[in-house]
Design an enzyme around this catalytic site. Structure first.
Site, PDB file in Angstrom:
ATOM      1  N   TYR A 152      -7.110  -8.849  11.343  1.00  0.00           N
ATOM      2  CA  TYR A 152      -5.828  -8.627  11.805  1.00  0.00           C
ATOM      3  C   TYR A 152      -5.895  -9.228  13.383  1.00  0.00           C
ATOM      4  O   TYR A 152      -6.798  -9.019  13.862  1.00  0.00           O
ATOM      5  CB  TYR A 152      -5.349  -7.307  11.957  1.00  0.00           C
ATOM      6  CG  TYR A 152      -4.923  -6.623  10.685  1.00  0.00           C
ATOM      7  CD1 TYR A 152      -3.904  -6.906  10.118  1.00  0.00           C
ATOM      8  CD2 TYR A 152      -6.080  -6.085   9.853  1.00  0.00           C
ATOM      9  CE1 TYR A 152      -3.479  -6.607   8.731  1.00  0.00           C
ATOM     10  CE2 TYR A 152      -5.590  -5.503   8.571  1.00  0.00           C
ATOM     11  CZ  TYR A 152      -4.609  -5.830   7.946  1.00  0.00           C
ATOM     12  OH  TYR A 152      -4.015  -5.367   6.744  1.00  0.00           O
ATOM     13  N   GLU A 196       0.917  -1.144   0.056  1.00  0.00           N
ATOM     14  CA  GLU A 196      -0.091   0.000   0.088  1.00  0.00           C
ATOM     15  C   GLU A 196       1.033   1.143   0.062  1.00  0.00           C
ATOM     16  O   GLU A 196       1.900   1.323   0.596  1.00  0.00           O
ATOM     17  CB  GLU A 196      -1.024  -0.042   1.432  1.00  0.00           C
ATOM     18  CG  GLU A 196      -1.820   1.193   1.616  1.00  0.00           C
ATOM     19  CD  GLU A 196      -2.860   1.123   2.433  1.00  0.00           C
ATOM     20  OE1 GLU A 196      -3.021  -0.224   3.143  1.00  0.00           O
ATOM     21  OE2 GLU A 196      -3.646   2.067   2.603  1.00  0.00           O
ATOM     22  N   GLU A 206      -6.523  -9.263   3.425  1.00  0.00           N
ATOM     23  CA  GLU A 206      -5.683  -8.634   4.300  1.00  0.00           C
ATOM     24  C   GLU A 206      -5.796  -9.607   5.448  1.00  0.00           C
ATOM     25  O   GLU A 206      -6.872  -9.608   6.031  1.00  0.00           O
ATOM     26  CB  GLU A 206      -6.104  -7.275   4.454  1.00  0.00           C
ATOM     27  CG  GLU A 206      -5.837  -6.109   3.639  1.00  0.00           C
ATOM     28  CD  GLU A 206      -6.352  -4.720   4.157  1.00  0.00           C
ATOM     29  OE1 GLU A 206      -6.001  -4.521   5.212  1.00  0.00           O
ATOM     30  OE2 GLU A 206      -6.741  -4.010   3.263  1.00  0.00           O
ATOM     31  N   ASN A 214      -6.770   1.558   2.721  1.00  0.00           N
ATOM     32  CA  ASN A 214      -7.245   2.631   3.028  1.00  0.00           C
ATOM     33  C   ASN A 214      -6.874   3.723   2.056  1.00  0.00           C
ATOM     34  O   ASN A 214      -7.712   4.753   1.620  1.00  0.00           O
ATOM     35  CB  ASN A 214      -7.232   3.371   4.476  1.00  0.00           C
ATOM     36  CG  ASN A 214      -7.748   2.161   5.515  1.00  0.00           C
ATOM     37  OD1 ASN A 214      -8.389   1.437   5.328  1.00  0.00           O
ATOM     38  ND2 ASN A 214      -7.113   2.328   6.773  1.00  0.00           N
ATOM     39  N   GLN A 254       1.144  -6.761   5.400  1.00  0.00           N
ATOM     40  CA  GLN A 254       1.628  -6.043   4.070  1.00  0.00           C
ATOM     41  C   GLN A 254       3.156  -6.779   3.753  1.00  0.00           C
ATOM     42  O   GLN A 254       3.370  -7.965   4.571  1.00  0.00           O
ATOM     43  CB  GLN A 254       1.466  -4.821   3.945  1.00  0.00           C
ATOM     44  CG  GLN A 254       0.214  -4.046   4.184  1.00  0.00           C
ATOM     45  CD  GLN A 254       0.183  -2.834   3.806  1.00  0.00           C
ATOM     46  OE1 GLN A 254       1.012  -1.993   3.192  1.00  0.00           O
ATOM     47  NE2 GLN A 254      -0.948  -2.021   4.093  1.00  0.00           N
ATOM     48  N   ASN A 303     -12.163  -0.982  -1.087  1.00  0.00           N
ATOM     49  CA  ASN A 303     -11.351  -1.573   0.194  1.00  0.00           C
ATOM     50  C   ASN A 303     -12.373  -1.038   1.428  1.00  0.00           C
ATOM     51  O   ASN A 303     -12.449   0.147   1.510  1.00  0.00           O
ATOM     52  CB  ASN A 303     -10.135  -0.686   0.183  1.00  0.00           C
ATOM     53  CG  ASN A 303      -9.439  -1.357   1.587  1.00  0.00           C
ATOM     54  OD1 ASN A 303      -8.935  -2.490   1.423  1.00  0.00           O
ATOM     55  ND2 ASN A 303      -9.032  -0.207   2.590  1.00  0.00           N
ATOM     56  N   GLU A 304     -12.603  -2.005   2.188  1.00  0.00           N
ATOM     57  CA  GLU A 304     -13.197  -1.988   3.215  1.00  0.00           C
ATOM     58  C   GLU A 304     -14.146  -0.713   3.394  1.00  0.00           C
ATOM     59  O   GLU A 304     -14.214  -0.060   4.364  1.00  0.00           O
ATOM     60  CB  GLU A 304     -12.054  -1.614   4.559  1.00  0.00           C
ATOM     61  CG  GLU A 304     -10.863  -2.792   4.912  1.00  0.00           C
ATOM     62  CD  GLU A 304      -9.926  -2.528   5.983  1.00  0.00           C
ATOM     63  OE1 GLU A 304     -10.237  -1.396   6.653  1.00  0.00           O
ATOM     64  OE2 GLU A 304      -9.702  -3.746   6.369  1.00  0.00           O
TER      65      GLU A 304
HETATM   66  O1  AHR Z   1      -3.030  -2.849   6.316  1.00  0.00           O
HETATM   67  C1  AHR Z   1      -3.326  -1.657   6.802  1.00  0.00           C
HETATM   68  C2  AHR Z   1      -4.697  -1.462   6.742  1.00  0.00           C
HETATM   69  O2  AHR Z   1      -5.518  -2.213   7.290  1.00  0.00           O
HETATM   70  C3  AHR Z   1      -5.403  -1.240   5.323  1.00  0.00           C
HETATM   71  O3  AHR Z   1      -4.934  -0.050   4.611  1.00  0.00           O
HETATM   72  C4  AHR Z   1      -6.698  -1.219   5.499  1.00  0.00           C
HETATM   73  O4  AHR Z   1      -7.539  -1.696   4.420  1.00  0.00           O
HETATM   74  C5  AHR Z   1      -7.083  -2.071   6.855  1.00  0.00           C
HETATM   75  O5  AHR Z   1      -7.629  -1.505   7.853  1.00  0.00           O
END
Ligand code: AHR
Length: 490
Positions: free
Chosen positions: A243, A26, A291, A71, A348, A171-172
């Site tokens: 995450y 990103e 992700e 993001n 990432q 995205n999201e």
């Molecule tokens: O990977 C970091 C961030 O986590 C990304 O930009 C977003 O899509 C997610 O919230």
């Protein structure tokens, strides 16, 4: 402790889609600038890409790399990143409060992925922009027509189309932190109409609709149902993001995180199939877990970073042994679900919650989480086998019957080997393995990653503190360890 693993070569889960070994770059922190790209670095190639970083990326054998966000993409104008570099605008980047110079855009990034022996998975901006900009980008990247955007790519020096096959519709978009956040039906309608235009432009592309940004999102379920009701026949995948972390320093609980990932996957599959039945469709929607990773170490330090810097050191989590074990269990979980999870991206890749770290202008090194990903990506290709494991279990504050051993066997039909990946979650006890169903195969190697201390990590000064080694006690899994056992035809 003892564990018995049973496989049956005829009882398979599915062939593993190589795109399950994907990652993510990103425009965030030092992922691009000071990470993959640093023209003043002594290893920089003709395009300013760091070759020390490229060599490590290549080792990971990454099939696809999601780009440019995250993001970031929800406020991004892709046109800012093409054409004459000196004319590219320097912009406020509102997702991460940074300054984006646009020195790197899709032209350069697709070239970098080629040099990394990988492919781009492209995300379009459905935050501040919409269907028109998305279909223009598809034309720019993929078409050879004598039309404005295809010709613009050629004028910029790229005669051949980039042929990007996999595209994310935003995205999201379910998260209120997202630039241009949307309610379920707002997103569903926009995604559907954008998908139509993108596929009219290039019918060969595949599309990923945004699912939920995590299983705890208040709209999880409702979001997927609404999106799929609108988009079912126009998209191929729905995304999942998640995450994990250990903010309470409870290692037994943390090591059980993959159970949450497994539940999230299973729940999403049920929803997809519910809408399939509702529509009487023949088609299955597949999952793109685009992700996933550990993200918590850097959250406090990031609050102190000043706004409006170019490439600030954001999300620079330093990973330890227990993080690598959790990443191992997450990889095993993705492989166990490979009949529906066709795409997954370790988020990432460089500097930002990443397996590969750099010093701007200096050294590079790999974090603990590099190794389980490396092992799976190199040796986990082929057919995932149903892997039955009988072992002791433990309870945590939130989970019952967590198996001490998490494992999956993969048959590599190219070289006729079976690779067993296994994490011993026990903090104190060895695990003696007994296996059956491997008749005709014998153990060739048993590689281990562990540490004396769960908190041990690698740094630029001590890059080899936690590295894998071949054990001299094969079939015995040390406490808190990641293991890869390769069996070949005897
Ligand atoms: O990977 C970091 C961030 O986590 C990304 O930009 C977003 O899509 C997610 O919230």
């Amino acid at each position: 402790m003892k564990a018995k693993i049973t496989i049956d070569l005829n009882n398979t889960i599915d062939r593993i889609d190589p795109r399950i070994f994907g990652s993510f770059i990103e425009h965030l922190g030092r992922a691009v600038y000071g990470g993959i790209y640093e023209p003043a670095h002594n290893t920089a190639d003709d395009m300013g890409f760091r070759q020390d970083v490229l060599e490590l990326v290549k080792q990971l054998n990454i099939q696809i790399i999601r780009y440019p966000g995250g993001n970031f993409v929800s406020g991004y104008n892709w046109e800012d990143g093409i054409g004459e570099r000196s004319k590219r605008p320097r912009k406020l980047e509102l997702a991460w409060n940074s300054i984006e110079t646009n020195e790197i855009g899709i032209d350069e990034f697709q070239e970098w992925t080629k040099r990394a022996n990988s492919e781009v998975m492209m995300t379009v901006n459905l935050g501040t922009r919409g269907a028109d900009e998305a279909r223009n980008l598809v034309e720019y990247c993929n078409l050879n027509t004598d039309t404005y955007y295809a010709n613009l790519r050629k004028q910029n020096g790229f005669e051949k189309p980039f042929n990007i096959k996999l595209w994310c519709l935003g995205n999201e978009m379910d998260g209120d932190w997202q630039i241009g956040y949307k309610k379920p039906l707002e997103y569903a309608r926009l995604a559907c109409e954008t998908a139509k235009l993108m596929k009219l432009t290039d019918p060969s592309i595949e599309l990923v609709a945004c699912g939920s940004s995590g299983p705890l999102m208040p709209t999880f379920g409702e979001w997927e149902r609404t999106v799929l009701r609108e988009c079912y026949e126009h998209v191929d995948y729905i995304s999942l993001h998640s995450y994990y972390g250990n903010p309470d320093q409870n290692s037994s609980e943390y090591l059980a995180s993959s159970i949450d990932m497994d539940n999230f996957i299973k729940d999403t599959i049920h929803i997809c199939d519910e809408i399939k039945a509702e529509k009487g469709s023949e088609k299955n929607i597949m999952l793109s877990f685009d992700e996933w990773n550990i993200w918590f170490h850097s959250k406090e330090q990031d609050k102190k970073i000043d706004r409006w810097q170019i490439a600030p050191p954001l999300l620079e989590d330093i990973y330890n042994v227990e993080d690598a074990l959790v990443v191992g269990t997450l990889l095993i979980t993705l492989l166990k679900n490979c009949d529906r999870v066709k795409v997954a991206c370790l988020a990432q890749l460089v500097n930002v919650i990443a397996p590969i770290m750099t010093e701007t202008g200096g050294r590079t090194w790999v974090q603990t989480i590099f190794y389980p990903f490396l092992h799976c990506s190199v040796h986990g290709r082929g057919i995932a086998l149903q892997t039955k494991c009988n072992c002791d279990t433990y309870d945590t504050a939130t989970k019952f019957n967590v198996p001490y051993l998490e494992s999956i066997a993969v048959l590599n039909d190219n070289d006729d080997t079976i690779t067993l990946f296994a994490v011993n979650r026990s903090l104190d006890n060895d695990c003696q393995l007994e296996i059956s169903g491997f008749d005709g195969y014998s153990l060739q190697s048993h590689t281990v990653l562990t540490g004396k201390d769960l908190k041990q990590c690698n740094t630029a000064d001590n890059p080899n503190a936690v590295i894998p080694y071949d054990t001299d006690t094969p079939m015995i899994l040390s406490p808190h360890s990641w293991n890869m056992l390769i069996f070949s035809k005897s």
